[in-house]
Motif scaffolding. Structure first.
Motif, PDB file in Angstrom:
ATOM      1  N   THR A  47      -8.958  12.056  40.065  1.00 18.24           N
ATOM      2  CA  THR A  47      -9.187  13.298  39.325  1.00 18.24           C
ATOM      3  C   THR A  47      -8.499  13.202  37.967  1.00 18.24           C
ATOM      4  O   THR A  47      -7.389  12.677  37.885  1.00 18.24           O
ATOM      5  N   THR A  50      -4.406  13.104  36.880  1.00 15.75           N
ATOM      6  CA  THR A  50      -3.556  12.812  38.048  1.00 15.75           C
ATOM      7  C   THR A  50      -3.218  11.322  38.094  1.00 15.75           C
ATOM      8  O   THR A  50      -3.760  10.530  37.330  1.00 15.75           O
ATOM      9  N   GLU A 198       5.541  10.198  33.837  1.00 21.79           N
ATOM     10  CA  GLU A 198       5.459  11.626  34.162  1.00 21.79           C
ATOM     11  C   GLU A 198       5.147  12.461  32.922  1.00 21.79           C
ATOM     12  O   GLU A 198       4.362  13.411  32.974  1.00 21.79           O
ATOM     13  N   VAL A 201       1.444  12.095  32.071  1.00 23.26           N
ATOM     14  CA  VAL A 201       0.584  12.845  32.980  1.00 23.26           C
ATOM     15  C   VAL A 201       0.667  14.339  32.670  1.00 23.26           C
ATOM     16  O   VAL A 201      -0.332  15.057  32.722  1.00 23.26           O
ATOM     17  N   THR A 206      -4.740  10.420  32.616  1.00 20.91           N
ATOM     18  CA  THR A 206      -4.987   9.950  33.980  1.00 20.91           C
ATOM     19  C   THR A 206      -4.364   8.567  34.109  1.00 20.91           C
ATOM     20  O   THR A 206      -4.508   7.733  33.221  1.00 20.91           O
ATOM     21  N   ALA A 221       2.903   9.135  42.350  1.00 23.29           N
ATOM     22  CA  ALA A 221       1.477   9.283  42.633  1.00 23.29           C
ATOM     23  C   ALA A 221       1.136  10.640  43.241  1.00 23.29           C
ATOM     24  O   ALA A 221       1.853  11.153  44.104  1.00 23.29           O
ATOM     25  N   ASP A 222       0.036  11.232  42.758  1.00 22.21           N
ATOM     26  CA  ASP A 222      -0.512  12.419  43.419  1.00 22.21           C
ATOM     27  C   ASP A 222      -1.252  11.988  44.674  1.00 22.21           C
ATOM     28  O   ASP A 222      -1.241  12.674  45.686  1.00 22.21           O
ATOM     29  N   ARG A 223      -1.934  10.875  44.549  1.00 18.93           N
ATOM     30  CA  ARG A 223      -2.616  10.308  45.706  1.00 18.93           C
ATOM     31  C   ARG A 223      -2.327   8.819  45.765  1.00 18.93           C
ATOM     32  O   ARG A 223      -2.121   8.168  44.738  1.00 18.93           O
ATOM     33  N   SER A 237      -2.400  12.034  49.953  1.00 11.08           N
ATOM     34  CA  SER A 237      -1.170  12.330  49.225  1.00 11.08           C
ATOM     35  C   SER A 237      -0.025  11.655  49.969  1.00 11.08           C
ATOM     36  O   SER A 237      -0.159  11.332  51.153  1.00 11.08           O
TER      37      SER A 237
END
Lengths: 338, 255
Positions: A47, A50, A198, A201, A206, A221-223, A237
């Motif tokens: 996404t 992220t 960070e 982001v 992305t 990581a978000d995912r 996640s």
């Protein structure tokens, strides 16, 4: 490097991301080198704004995936879209939307830091003056202004890595690829780099990063997509992945490594699965958190075993990897070194 | 097209900036050619018979300049092998730049260093007593031929630099591939003095043709078709090596 990063320009990005299309979308990616299937059918989406962490041991296919996504390699099968652009048909346009910083700091050691960034800027199509100004700006953000006019050969490892990352950000890319960005960095530089990512982001960039460090993926990581032998074996996640491997971990270090059999027998009833021994350390997943430490001490005491250390902790991504693949990250690396 | 020219100039500039900062490479394009001229003139000069020339210097200089210029492309082989090893080729390939510009810029930088080498060699030659037997147009024509020939060989070295695994390997492969060719030619001794099998090789060798052309242009040796032949050889070498190098670059998975 703690200064805020102005590396992104959301206005310029909106035009493309407005359709809420994924920033990166990969499906059915296959790439072989001779008999080796480096990528064996990889799918994922990222996404916009992220961070996706590609987590896996050496040789899992992480770097190959990054090389395909950044148009350095062409896949045998499957499709790649980055920033809405096809990696094969729109390769040149795609390259103008991405930044890549690799495992090895790809800077020209005979050029100064400023010359390196100016060269990259001009190759992104900037005019000389514009490229020079952008180079200065980035050197300031990455705390390299004092070294700006020294050849990069005089830089420390951490400085080179910062210069390499700065080069990846020259064109304010919408999508940033970081291939093992902290491998070989000292702990301080590592924390600095995490802060930089960070900050990027936070302003809408992305990021796809590969890592073999579980704490790094957990933090940034978000995912996470866990990769092993060219396949995504789990995705989610960090919390979801940890939830998949269940309860709290009990780790017991015995004074006498030879007593591990006795300790396993003493602790077996606390867990649904048999405890695992590695030298003098016994690991198990406890059924109930409440009273687990007391229970363990009592059982070990009754068995006459001397305990050096005892720890109850939430599962880490190390545990995730062990549960998912049946082997620890370190073991895979050893296999490959052999 | 303007993109290709712009990117080529950026890469060429980069390669020229870094040269004065690499003392070893700087020695290779300044001191080394002078050393070769002096060694050949004063060590071998007395022993080599060159019918038609009063002085070995006049025979040698056009030859040794050609040899030096052919090796000028070494900078390209070393530079490209280094860029591959250090991941810079990956960086370039991830940029929206014109693809052939990395090679075109690298080889274009050689034109500048080759011109510099020609000036160093000619100055050395003139100091120790080489004398032109040529018009200004012929002298400049000789310089042009040298640059064209050197440029063609830069592409041969570009291919070598992309095929080998390290700068060290580029060095030895380049040396082994090109050094014998420069010696089995009319550069240092008259071809007639060689065994007949070698004579055959020497006569078709592009180095011989180019050296003969240089002698025709600079010291008034009978030209025959040598001058046109030399330009033709350079074109052929370029036409074969450049597409191969570009194709190799496109596929090159940097190590």
């Amino acid at each position: 490097m703690a200064t805020p990063i102005t590396a992104s320009d959301p206005g310029h990005r909106e035009s493309r991301a407005a359709s809420s299309e994924p920033a990166i979308s990969v499906s059915g990616l296959v790439k072989s080198f001779g008999d080796v299937r480096a990528l064996d059918g990889i799918d994922f989406e990222v996404t916009p704004g992220t961070v996706l962490g590609l987590l896996g041991p050496n040789g899992a296919g992480k770097t190959t995936a990054v090389r395909v996504l950044t148009t350095l390699l062409r896949a045998d099968a499957g499709s790649v879209r980055v920033a809405g652009l096809d990696a094969v048909r729109d390769a040149t346009e795609l390259r103008s939307q991405i930044g890549l910083a690799g495992q090895y700091a790809a800077v020209d050691e005979n050029l100064t830091g400023h010359e390196n960034l100016t060269m990259v800027g001009r190759l992104y199509g900037m005019r000389r003056r514009e490229a020079k100004a952008r180079g200065r700006e980035l050197l300031g953000e990455f705390d390299l202004l004092e070294a700006a006019d020294r050849p990069a050969s005089t830089y420390s490892g951490g400085m080179r890595r910062r210069l390499d990352l700065a080069a990846a950000l020259v064109a304010k890319p919408a999508v940033l690829f970081l291939d093992e960005p902290t491998t070989g960095l000292d702990p301080r530089s590592r924390l600095d780099l995490w802060a930089t990512v960070e900050a990027l982001v936070a302003v809408g960039t992305t990021v796809l990063l590969t890592t073999q460090y579980l704490d790094e993926a957990d933090r940034l990581a978000d995912r996470i997509a866990v990769i092993d032998r060219g396949r995504v074996i789990a995705a989610g996640s960090p919390d979801e992945l940890k939830a998949r491997v269940g309860g709290e971990r009990l780790e017991v270090t015995l004074a006498d490594g030879g007593a591990s059999e006795a300790a396993i027998a003493a602790l077996a009833q606390m867990s649904d699965e048999p405890p695992v021994a590695a030298g003098a350390t016994i690991r198990l997943t406890v059924r109930r958190r409440g009273g687990a430490l007391m229970d363990a001490v009592k059982r070990l005491g009754e068995a006459g075993l001397e305990v050096e250390d005892l720890e109850l902790r939430r599962p880490t991504l190390d545990d995730v990897f062990l549960t998912l693949t049946g082997h620890a990250v370190e073991e895979v690396e050893k296999e490959q070194d052999a | 097209m303007s993109r290709l020219i712009n990117d080529t100039l950026v890469v060429a500039e980069r390669n020229l900036i870094r040269l004065p900062r690499s003392p070893d490479l700087l020695l290779a394009v300044t001191v080394q050619p002078v050393m070769f001229v002096l060694l050949f003139v004063y060590v071998f000069g007395g022993a080599i018979n060159t019918p038609g020339y009063d002085d070995y210097k006049d025979f040698l200089l056009p030859g040794i300049v050609v040899q030096n210029i052919a090796f000028g492309g070494f900078l390209t082989a070393l530079g490209l092998a280094e860029d591959m090893n250090k991941g810079l080729v990956d960086r370039f390939r991830s940029l929206p730049m014109a693809r052939p510009a990395v090679l075109a810029g690298r080889t274009a930088a050689d034109i500048v260093t080759n011109l510099f080498s020609i000036i160093v060699l000619l100055t050395t030659g003139l100091i120790i007593g080489f004398s032109f037997d040529a018009s200004v147009v012929e002298i400049l024509g000789g310089v042009l031929l040298l640059l064209v020939f050197g440029y063609a060989f830069s592409w041969v070295f570009a291919l070598i630099g992309l095929l080998v695994s390290s700068p060290e390997a580029a060095n030895s492969v380049g040396f082994i591939a090109v050094f014998p060719l420069t010696f089995i030619s009319s550069a240092f001794v008259p071809v007639e003095s060689m065994p007949s099998a070698l004579q055959t090789v020497a006569e078709v060798n592009p180095f011989t043709v180019t050296v003969d052309a240089m002698r025709a242009l600079w010291v008034g040796a009978p030209a025959g078709d040598a001058v046109w032949g030399a330009f033709a050889w350079s074109s052929v070498i370029f036409a074969v090596a450049a597409p191969l190098a570009v194709a190799r670059y496109r596929r090159a998975a940097s190590r």
